[in-house]
Design an enzyme around this catalytic site. Structure first.
Site, PDB file in Angstrom:
ATOM      1  N   GLY A  26       0.809  -1.211   0.000  1.00 28.73           N
ATOM      2  CA  GLY A  26       0.000   0.000   0.000  1.00 28.73           C
ATOM      3  C   GLY A  26       0.843   1.263   0.000  1.00 28.73           C
ATOM      4  O   GLY A  26       0.530   2.232  -0.692  1.00 28.73           O
ATOM      5  N   TYR A 147      -3.861 -19.580   5.620  1.00 32.30           N
ATOM      6  CA  TYR A 147      -3.779 -18.208   5.074  1.00 32.30           C
ATOM      7  C   TYR A 147      -4.047 -18.207   3.575  1.00 32.30           C
ATOM      8  O   TYR A 147      -4.909 -17.455   3.080  1.00 32.30           O
ATOM      9  CB  TYR A 147      -2.386 -17.649   5.370  1.00 32.30           C
ATOM     10  CG  TYR A 147      -1.999 -16.428   4.563  1.00 32.30           C
ATOM     11  CD1 TYR A 147      -2.583 -15.186   4.812  1.00 32.30           C
ATOM     12  CD2 TYR A 147      -1.040 -16.511   3.553  1.00 32.30           C
ATOM     13  CE1 TYR A 147      -2.227 -14.061   4.073  1.00 32.30           C
ATOM     14  CE2 TYR A 147      -0.680 -15.393   2.818  1.00 32.30           C
ATOM     15  CZ  TYR A 147      -1.274 -14.176   3.074  1.00 32.30           C
ATOM     16  OH  TYR A 147      -0.920 -13.069   2.346  1.00 32.30           O
ATOM     17  N   LYS A 151      -7.216 -16.614   1.432  1.00 36.52           N
ATOM     18  CA  LYS A 151      -7.008 -15.590   0.397  1.00 36.52           C
ATOM     19  C   LYS A 151      -7.509 -16.084  -0.964  1.00 36.52           C
ATOM     20  O   LYS A 151      -8.024 -15.325  -1.755  1.00 36.52           O
ATOM     21  CB  LYS A 151      -5.522 -15.232   0.291  1.00 36.52           C
ATOM     22  CG  LYS A 151      -4.943 -14.461   1.447  1.00 36.52           C
ATOM     23  CD  LYS A 151      -5.241 -12.967   1.412  1.00 36.52           C
ATOM     24  CE  LYS A 151      -4.908 -12.298   0.104  1.00 36.52           C
ATOM     25  NZ  LYS A 151      -5.222 -10.846   0.156  1.00 36.52           N
ATOM     26  N   ARG A 198      19.434  -9.446   9.631  1.00 33.58           N
ATOM     27  CA  ARG A 198      20.484 -10.290  10.237  1.00 33.58           C
ATOM     28  C   ARG A 198      21.876  -9.708  10.006  1.00 33.58           C
ATOM     29  O   ARG A 198      22.692  -9.614  10.917  1.00 33.58           O
ATOM     30  CB  ARG A 198      20.437 -11.700   9.649  1.00 33.58           C
ATOM     31  CG  ARG A 198      19.280 -12.575  10.140  1.00 33.58           C
ATOM     32  CD  ARG A 198      19.399 -13.004  11.581  1.00 33.58           C
ATOM     33  NE  ARG A 198      20.532 -13.902  11.813  1.00 33.58           N
ATOM     34  CZ  ARG A 198      20.490 -15.214  11.670  1.00 33.58           C
ATOM     35  NH1 ARG A 198      19.373 -15.802  11.301  1.00 33.58           N
ATOM     36  NH2 ARG A 198      21.542 -15.953  11.912  1.00 33.58           N
ATOM     37  N   TRP A 213      20.007 -21.100   7.858  1.00 35.43           N
ATOM     38  CA  TRP A 213      19.482 -22.460   7.701  1.00 35.43           C
ATOM     39  C   TRP A 213      19.544 -22.928   6.258  1.00 35.43           C
ATOM     40  O   TRP A 213      19.332 -22.134   5.324  1.00 35.43           O
ATOM     41  CB  TRP A 213      18.038 -22.494   8.163  1.00 35.43           C
ATOM     42  CG  TRP A 213      17.890 -22.677   9.645  1.00 35.43           C
ATOM     43  CD1 TRP A 213      18.733 -22.209  10.613  1.00 35.43           C
ATOM     44  CD2 TRP A 213      16.838 -23.365  10.313  1.00 35.43           C
ATOM     45  NE1 TRP A 213      18.274 -22.563  11.841  1.00 35.43           N
ATOM     46  CE2 TRP A 213      17.115 -23.270  11.695  1.00 35.43           C
ATOM     47  CE3 TRP A 213      15.706 -24.049   9.891  1.00 35.43           C
ATOM     48  CZ2 TRP A 213      16.283 -23.848  12.650  1.00 35.43           C
ATOM     49  CZ3 TRP A 213      14.876 -24.610  10.846  1.00 35.43           C
ATOM     50  CH2 TRP A 213      15.165 -24.520  12.212  1.00 35.43           C
ATOM     51  N   ARG A 220      14.822 -18.701  -6.068  1.00 35.55           N
ATOM     52  CA  ARG A 220      13.571 -17.951  -5.966  1.00 35.55           C
ATOM     53  C   ARG A 220      13.579 -16.779  -6.947  1.00 35.55           C
ATOM     54  O   ARG A 220      14.596 -16.422  -7.503  1.00 35.55           O
ATOM     55  CB  ARG A 220      13.378 -17.414  -4.531  1.00 35.55           C
ATOM     56  CG  ARG A 220      13.284 -18.510  -3.454  1.00 35.55           C
ATOM     57  CD  ARG A 220      12.015 -19.308  -3.609  1.00 35.55           C
ATOM     58  NE  ARG A 220      11.831 -20.291  -2.545  1.00 35.55           N
ATOM     59  CZ  ARG A 220      12.119 -21.595  -2.661  1.00 35.55           C
ATOM     60  NH1 ARG A 220      12.633 -22.066  -3.776  1.00 35.55           N
ATOM     61  NH2 ARG A 220      11.887 -22.423  -1.657  1.00 35.55           N
ATOM     62  N   ASP A 280      15.634 -27.223   3.396  1.00 38.02           N
ATOM     63  CA  ASP A 280      15.794 -26.190   2.374  1.00 38.02           C
ATOM     64  C   ASP A 280      14.461 -25.694   1.822  1.00 38.02           C
ATOM     65  O   ASP A 280      14.394 -24.614   1.257  1.00 38.02           O
ATOM     66  CB  ASP A 280      16.575 -26.770   1.177  1.00 38.02           C
ATOM     67  CG  ASP A 280      18.020 -26.308   1.183  1.00 38.02           C
ATOM     68  OD1 ASP A 280      18.329 -25.332   1.891  1.00 38.02           O
ATOM     69  OD2 ASP A 280      18.822 -26.927   0.465  1.00 38.02           O
TER      70      ASP A 280
HETATM   71  N1  LIG Z   1       4.015  -9.074   0.960  1.00 35.20           N
HETATM   72  C1  LIG Z   1       4.089  -9.927  -0.046  1.00 35.20           C
HETATM   73  O1  LIG Z   1       5.171 -10.443  -0.379  1.00 35.20           O
HETATM   74  C2  LIG Z   1       2.843 -10.289  -0.833  1.00 35.20           C
HETATM   75  C3  LIG Z   1       2.965 -11.145  -1.927  1.00 35.20           C
HETATM   76  C4  LIG Z   1       1.825 -11.459  -2.662  1.00 35.20           C
HETATM   77  C5  LIG Z   1       0.588 -10.940  -2.295  1.00 35.20           C
HETATM   78  N2  LIG Z   1       0.499 -10.115  -1.205  1.00 35.20           N
HETATM   79  C6  LIG Z   1      -0.827  -9.569  -0.877  1.00 35.20           C
HETATM   80  O2  LIG Z   1      -0.745  -8.158  -1.038  1.00 35.20           O
HETATM   81  C7  LIG Z   1      -1.577  -7.523  -0.065  1.00 35.20           C
HETATM   82  C8  LIG Z   1      -0.762  -6.503   0.700  1.00 35.20           C
HETATM   83  O3  LIG Z   1       0.274  -7.187   1.400  1.00 35.20           O
HETATM   84  P1  LIG Z   1       1.268  -6.385   2.327  1.00 35.20           P
HETATM   85  O4  LIG Z   1       2.520  -7.168   2.425  1.00 35.20           O
HETATM   86  O5  LIG Z   1       1.292  -4.961   1.918  1.00 35.20           O
HETATM   87  O6  LIG Z   1       0.509  -6.495   3.741  1.00 35.20           O
HETATM   88  P2  LIG Z   1       0.872  -5.787   5.123  1.00 35.20           P
HETATM   89  O7  LIG Z   1       2.114  -4.984   5.006  1.00 35.20           O
HETATM   90  O8  LIG Z   1       0.789  -6.826   6.181  1.00 35.20           O
HETATM   91  O9  LIG Z   1      -0.337  -4.741   5.316  1.00 35.20           O
HETATM   92  C9  LIG Z   1      -1.603  -5.215   5.642  1.00 35.20           C
HETATM   93  C10 LIG Z   1      -2.580  -4.069   5.596  1.00 35.20           C
HETATM   94  O10 LIG Z   1      -3.882  -4.594   5.897  1.00 35.20           O
HETATM   95  C11 LIG Z   1      -4.489  -3.781   6.870  1.00 35.20           C
HETATM   96  N3  LIG Z   1      -5.380  -4.568   7.687  1.00 35.20           N
HETATM   97  C12 LIG Z   1      -5.083  -5.683   8.420  1.00 35.20           C
HETATM   98  N4  LIG Z   1      -6.151  -6.096   9.095  1.00 35.20           N
HETATM   99  C13 LIG Z   1      -7.163  -5.224   8.791  1.00 35.20           C
HETATM  100  C14 LIG Z   1      -8.507  -5.101   9.203  1.00 35.20           C
HETATM  101  N5  LIG Z   1      -9.056  -5.965  10.070  1.00 35.20           N
HETATM  102  N6  LIG Z   1      -9.250  -4.082   8.711  1.00 35.20           N
HETATM  103  C15 LIG Z   1      -8.709  -3.194   7.842  1.00 35.20           C
HETATM  104  N7  LIG Z   1      -7.443  -3.254   7.416  1.00 35.20           N
HETATM  105  C16 LIG Z   1      -6.678  -4.255   7.897  1.00 35.20           C
HETATM  106  C17 LIG Z   1      -3.334  -3.239   7.697  1.00 35.20           C
HETATM  107  O11 LIG Z   1      -3.777  -2.075   8.382  1.00 35.20           O
HETATM  108  P3  LIG Z   1      -3.079  -1.649   9.786  1.00 35.20           P
HETATM  109  O12 LIG Z   1      -1.756  -1.063   9.405  1.00 35.20           O
HETATM  110  O13 LIG Z   1      -3.990  -0.646  10.361  1.00 35.20           O
HETATM  111  O14 LIG Z   1      -2.995  -2.899  10.588  1.00 35.20           O
HETATM  112  C18 LIG Z   1      -2.307  -2.961   6.618  1.00 35.20           C
HETATM  113  O15 LIG Z   1      -2.549  -1.699   6.030  1.00 35.20           O
HETATM  114  C19 LIG Z   1      -2.178  -8.623   0.786  1.00 35.20           C
HETATM  115  O16 LIG Z   1      -3.477  -8.889   0.325  1.00 35.20           O
HETATM  116  C20 LIG Z   1      -1.282  -9.832   0.548  1.00 35.20           C
HETATM  117  O17 LIG Z   1      -2.000 -11.026   0.653  1.00 35.20           O
HETATM  118  C21 LIG Z   1       1.599  -9.765  -0.485  1.00 35.20           C
END
Ligand SMILES: NC(=O)c1ccc[n+]([C@@H]2O[C@H](COP(=O)([O-])OP(=O)(O)OC[C@H]3O[C@@H](n4cnc5c(N)ncnc54)[C@H](OP(=O)(O)O)[C@@H]3O)[C@@H](O)[C@H]2O)c1
Length: 357
Positions: A26, A147, A151, A198, A213, A220, A280
């Protein structure tokens, strides 16, 4: 009645709602959308604004913001350790975050909904390079299945709401993202932030070695989060199909190379010791980006350039934990989550790397 020109522009520009706007992706996405469509048209919300686990608050969000387009990033994500300890929470929360937003978006007449699905939603047995056609060929990696399957309901929802409500819902699959604003907590981080932290801490303590590890041989596919975010305007404006699209670099990097590069960029001069007695994970996990490229899109930031930016941001914010730097685990929900061992974070990264979040 005639309208001033800038009011007409505003009327013609869709209002865009981004949930999860305070999160990793975001924070990369919001400036891109705002520079393109203007600050006033882009509304970013987090759980502090609307708790989307609550259907009534979700409905209220749509009533207040009245968006035409939605990028639904809100999710409850964490590392493998947290996934093992809180699978029910991961399932329950992500299921609700998915179900509520699709339902209320459809009822509110939203025109376009972008929904990101993690790479761990693919079957554990998927063959690299993993193309979108392998999506339903088997069960995902067991540790993060609660999880990823919660999703993955978004994929079914996207088709169902498209069919019944005409909601133009689009599912995208970002690969193993890294970048500024990532989660660097020991329990929740993926391999890139875990290694950066780390080596940074080992350098500060002047440690002689860092133990990691596995053998370091797994391969990847890493993608800079800013590149993923930069593709989203295209999906908002131009893509309207039920077929999901991988968003990744499509490049292959062995963990041993990644570790050596991060060690060098962080400036750590000690040794890396690989503990080959530890598992691994999958040997190769990279994403097929042919569908992305066919749309004229790519994720071009070279790994080294993206890592330099990420490390500079991490180092600048480490000491005071400024700019929202996350060093503490947050995914435990019942107050019983102890600090994970550092190696658990790295172990999670030896598992399929897109395994959570
Ligand atoms: N990170 C990755 O490598 C990756 C890879 C593929 C797909 N994704 C997908 O991309 C999306 C974003 O991932 P991200 O890594 O940016 O996630 P993140 O950093 O964990 O951020 C999660 C966001 O969701 C909000 N949130 C959590 N619980 C909530 C609730 N109950 N009501 C309203 N908002 C809520 C959080 O708000 P607060 O800050 O207020 O808690 C935060 O803004 C996700 O859908 C994830 O599945 C991520």
């Amino acid at each position: 009645m005639s309208q001033p020109e800038n009011d007409i522009d505003a009327m013609n520009t869709p209002r865009i709602l981004v949930t999860g706007a305070t999160g990793f992706l975001g924070r990369h996405l919001l400036p891109i959308l705002r520079s393109r469509w203007g600050d006033a048209q882009v509304v970013g919300v987090s759980s502090a604004d609307y708790n989307l686990l609550d259907a009534a608050q979700t409905r209220k969000m749509f009533a207040v913001v009245q968006p035409q387009w939605v990028v639904h990033l809100a999710a409850y994500a964490g590392g493998i350790g947290a996934n093992r300890r809180y699978p029910a929470d991961f399932f329950h929360r992500n299921a609700l975050l998915t179900v509520h937003v699709f339902q209320e978006a459809a009822l509110a007449g939203v025109r376009k909904l972008i929904y990101p699905l993690p790479g761990c939603a693919y079957p554990a047995s998927a063959i690299s390079p993993i193309d979108e056609g392998q999506m339903w060929n088997g069960f995902p990696q067991a540790e993060s299945a609660a999880y990823s399957l919660a999703k993955k309901q978004g994929l079914v929802a996207a088709q169902a709401y498209r069919q019944q409500y005409g909601l133009a819902s689009v599912v995208v699959l970002p690969g193993n993202m890294y970048g500024e604003y990532d989660n660097f907590s020991q329990g929740d981080s993926h391999v890139v932030p875990a290694l950066i932290r780390r080596f940074h801490e080992a350098r500060r303590r002047d440690d002689a070695e860092v133990a990691l590890w596995g053998t370091g041989q797994p391969v990847r596919d890493f993608v800079y989060a800013g590149d993923v975010a930069a593709t989203i305007p295209y999906f908002l404006e131009n893509y309207d199909a039920a077929e999901p699209v991988n968003i990744s670099s499509g490049t292959s990097t062995a963990i041993v190379e990644l570790a050596a590069l991060i060690k060098h960029l962080v400036g750590y001069t000690g040794r890396i010791v690989w503990d080959a007695t530890k598992p691994d994970g999958q040997s190769v996990k990279v994403f097929d980006v042919a569908r992305l490229q066919a749309l004229g899109l790519s994720c071009p930031t070279p790994l080294e350039a993206g890592l330099r930016r990420t490390i500079a941001w991490f180092a600048a914010n480490y000491r005071e934990q400024t700019d929202g730097l996350r060093l503490e685990e947050t995914s435990g929900t019942n107050g019983t989550n102890g600090q994970l061992l550092a190696h658990e974070a790295l172990f999670s990264n030896s598992q399929p790397l897109a395994s959570s979040s």
